[in-house]
Every structure is written in structure tokens, then in C-alpha cells.
Scaffold this active site. Structure first.
Site, PDB file in Angstrom:
ATOM      1  CG  ASP A 114      -2.248   0.632   0.982  1.00  0.00           C
ATOM      2  OD1 ASP A 114      -2.327   1.461   0.060  1.00  0.00           O
ATOM      3  OD2 ASP A 114      -3.216   0.345   1.710  1.00  0.00           O
TER       4      ASP A 114
ATOM      5  CG  ASP B  54      -9.764   1.621  -0.567  1.00  0.00           C
ATOM      6  OD1 ASP B  54      -8.781   1.704  -1.336  1.00  0.00           O
ATOM      7  OD2 ASP B  54      -9.654   1.598   0.669  1.00  0.00           O
TER       8      ASP B  54
HETATM    9  C1  GLA Z   1      -6.047   1.326   1.527  1.00  0.00           C
HETATM   10  C2  GLA Z   1      -6.140   0.329   0.387  1.00  0.00           C
HETATM   11  C3  GLA Z   1      -7.188  -0.715   0.701  1.00  0.00           C
HETATM   12  C4  GLA Z   1      -6.854  -1.421   2.005  1.00  0.00           C
HETATM   13  C5  GLA Z   1      -6.700  -0.399   3.117  1.00  0.00           C
HETATM   14  C6  GLA Z   1      -6.160  -1.017   4.384  1.00  0.00           C
HETATM   15  O1  GLA Z   1      -7.195   2.085   1.649  1.00  0.00           O
HETATM   16  O2  GLA Z   1      -6.442   0.990  -0.812  1.00  0.00           O
HETATM   17  O3  GLA Z   1      -7.300  -1.655  -0.354  1.00  0.00           O
HETATM   18  O4  GLA Z   1      -5.683  -2.154   1.835  1.00  0.00           O
HETATM   19  O5  GLA Z   1      -5.793   0.634   2.754  1.00  0.00           O
HETATM   20  O6  GLA Z   1      -5.982  -0.101   5.401  1.00  0.00           O
END
Ligand code: GLA
Length: 344
Positions: free
Chosen positions: A167, A228
Site C-alpha cells: 500500500d 477503494d
Molecule cells: C487502503 C487500500 C485498501 C486497504 C486499506 C487497508 O485504503 O487501498 O485496499 O488495503 O488501505 O488499510
């Protein structure tokens, strides 16, 4: 003289081979992995950062959750149709590294450790994915990999991890973000273990600059471009529209070894109608997207299960040519036409 047989012809042949070798070397991350889009299960959308195992032992982020998913993936047809990676997302870590600066899982929720979990998942014929972050902390605030790329890559390899979702929260500046993603890629390769490298590099760059996708493809096996996904039609529509709107930039770079990742499949949850679930499956297949389900396989509606296990749709997604489909017309807001090319 037959064409191609003289000195000139040989030279041309050599140049061609050299040119092809150069192209190949500069084109993608040559770790031999993800020749077709990765398939598996990832906890985030469905289980988020639920760390309260006392109140919610059945759904909290714990070794038990991944073991149960692995059991079901092996026993209920998922593995047979190609779902292979059981992936941990954020919130698996302890609040601090150990005395040797090594990452450690939360001791209460992962009492047997990640190596044990990886062994278990492997014993089912499946692979284990894990999560970390290029910055100082993960998005949920656990210790990040910044300053520890090599040590963390080595730790993952020793544990037997097969995929890393990396990430991009809490990076210090853009150069560091880019360098960090590259360094982790090299560190993973240096371990000698086959570890699929899943990046969010372009998503974190887009607000500032247009990402260099040639570079990204050189270092990552898949990469997130967009925010997301959530369990709703609106979220799906946003991702699909973003992908179509940026297809001239992102579609040509996808192919065996490196894929655009529009995020998890949310089929089998609460927010999509039956038709909307079909739409996600169809579009994710057309977009040559990684098929990472985020749902509860212990309790899934039979229609959703049949859809996710539909071998014809999966075959489109897993086509060996690996050419990502694209939108050809947008007749109206709700009527789009997509095209894709498959191997004959
Ligand atoms: C980000 C990523 C997600 C997930 C969260 C976890 O938002 O884009 O896919 O991994 O972090 O905290």
C-alpha cells in the site's frame, strides 16, 4: 541469394533478436509470475480492520479466518476453478516491530505466527498473500516498511509468503513513494522466492502527476489506479467509468506479468443486485482484472457462488493473450459497449 542468408541478413536477424531482447527486458517485471490475472480472496472489503476478537471471534482478523477460507477454497470448488491466493490485508500486525526490527503479527490474533499459517495454506494447495505499506505506517496505522524494505522482504520470504500487497499510505514525498515501490520490488526479487508484487503506486500518484506506467509495469505484477471499492453499485460504476475514461493510458500496459487492478470482487455481499453482480464479473473479466474476491465464503448465496465459479467467464479473464478489453462506445450514460480480443 536467399533473403536473410547473406551477412546483411544475418546482421538484421541479430539486430532483431537484440531488439526483441531489449524490448522484453524493458517491458515488464520478469519474475515469471501473474502470467494471467491473479485469482484468490482478500479480506479487506468484507472484513476491514475488525480486530475485536473478543466481541466478534468469527469475523475478526485472525489466523482462524484465513484457515477457514483456505479450507473452503480447497473443498468447495474455488481452487478447482483457479482461485489460489488467500490474502491478508491491513491490521494483521502487532503495534511494534520486535527487538530485531522484524515485523511480527499481533500475538493474540495470530498466536501460531505467519509461517505456520503459510504452511497451512500451502498444505491445502493454495498460496498466502500478505499486506504492507511503502510508508512509515500502514493505512490503518500499523508499522510500515519504510527503512526496512530488505528486512521485510526477507521476513516474508522466510515465512513462505507468495504475494505482497504493498500500500502507499503515509509516504514522505513523491520521490520516496516511487523509490520505495521500486526498492521493495528489487528486495522481493533478491529473496529468490516467487512473490507476486501488488502495488498501489499509481493510485497515490494520480492526485499529483500522471504516473509513468512503463516504469510501474517494470516493477509490479498488478497495480491499483483508483480508490477503494465498496459494496455498492455506485462504487462499481465509478471504477468502471474511471477505467474507461483513462483507457488510452492504462489499457496498453496491461498484459502477461502486469495488470491494472480495479480492486476486489464484492460479489456475494449485500450491496449489489443479481444483475449488478453479473456486471461486475463480466467487466472484471473483460478488463483482465485480478479476481480477488472479498466476501464470506463460509456463507455465500448459491447464485453468487455459481457466478464467481463460472468457468466461461473465468476463461475470458484468464485468456493467455492477456489483452485488456476497452470501451468502444458510450451510447448513453447507462449503455456502454466494450470490446476485447481473445486467443483463438
Ligand atoms: C487502503 C487500500 C485498501 C486497504 C486499506 C487497508 O485504503 O487501498 O485496499 O488495503 O488501505 O488499510
Amino acid at each position: 541469394m536467399e533473403p536473410g542468408k547473406g551477412i546483411g541478413g544475418r546482421l538484421l536477424g541479430l539486430l532483431l533478436v537484440a531488439g526483441l531482447a531489449l524490448l522484453r527486458g524493458s517491458w515488464g517485471l520478469e519474475n515469471g509470475l501473474a502470467r494471467t490475472p491473479v485469482m484468490g480472496w482478500l479480506h479487506w472489503e468484507r472484513f476491514l480492520c475488525n480486530v475485536d476478537c473478543r466481541a466478534d471471534p468469527h469475523n475478526c482478523i485472525s489466523e482462524q479466518l484465513y484457515m477457514q477460507m483456505a479450507d473452503i477454497m480447497a473443498a468447495e470448488g474455488w481452487k478447482d476453478v483457479g482461485y489460489e491466493y488467500v490474502c491478508i490485508d491491513d491490521c494483521w500486525l502487532a503495534a511494534r516491530r520486535d527487538d530485531n526490527h522484524r515485523l511480527q503479527p499481533d500475538p493474540l490474533r495470530f498466536p501460531s505466527g505467519i509461517k505456520h499459517l503459510a504452511d497451512y495454506v500451502h498444505s491445502k494447495g493454495l498460496k498466502l498473500g500478505i499486506y504492507q505499506d511503502v510508508g512509515t505506517h500502514t493505512c490503518a496505522g500499523y508499522p510500515g516498511s519504510f527503512g526496512f524494505y530488505e528486512l521485510d522482504a526477507q521476513t516474508f520470504a522466510e515465512w513462505g509468503v507468495d504475494l505482497l500487497k504493498f500500500d502507499g499510505c503515509n509516504f514522505i514525498n513523491l520521490d520516496m513513494l516511487i523509490e520505495g515501490y521500486k526498492n521493495m520490488s528489487l528486495a522481493l526479487n533478491q529473496t529468490g522466492r516467487n512473490i507476486v508484487y501488488s502495488c498501489e503506486w499509481p493510485f497515490y500518484l494520480w492526485p499529483f502527476v500522471q504516473p509513468n506506467y512503463t516504469d510501474i509495469r517494470k516493477y509490479c505484477n498488478q497495480w491499483r489506479n483508483h480508490g477503494d471499492i465498496s459494496d455498492s453499485w455506485n462504487s462499481l460504476k465509478n471504477i468502471i467509468s474511471w477505467t474507461a475514461a483513462h483507457q488510452s493510458v492504462i489499457q496498453p500496459v496491461a498484459g502477461p506479468g502486469g495488470w491494472n487492478d480495479p480492486d476486489m470482487l464484492v460479489i456475494g455481499n449485500f450491496g449489489l443486485s443479481k444483475d449488478q453482480q453479473v456486471t461486475q464479473m463480466a467487466l472484471w473479466a473483460i478488463m483482465a482484472a485480478p479476481l480477488l474476491m472479498s466476501n464470506d465464503l463460509r456463507n455465500i448465496n448459491p447464485d453468487s457462488k455459481a457466478l464467481l465459479q463460472n468457468q466461461y467467464i473465468i476463461a475470458i479473464n484468464q485468456d493467455p493473450l492477456g489483452i485488456q478489453g476497452h470501451r468502444v462506445t458510450r451510447a448513453s450514460h447507462d449503455f456502454n459497449c466494450w470490446s476485447l480480443m481473445l486467443r483463438r
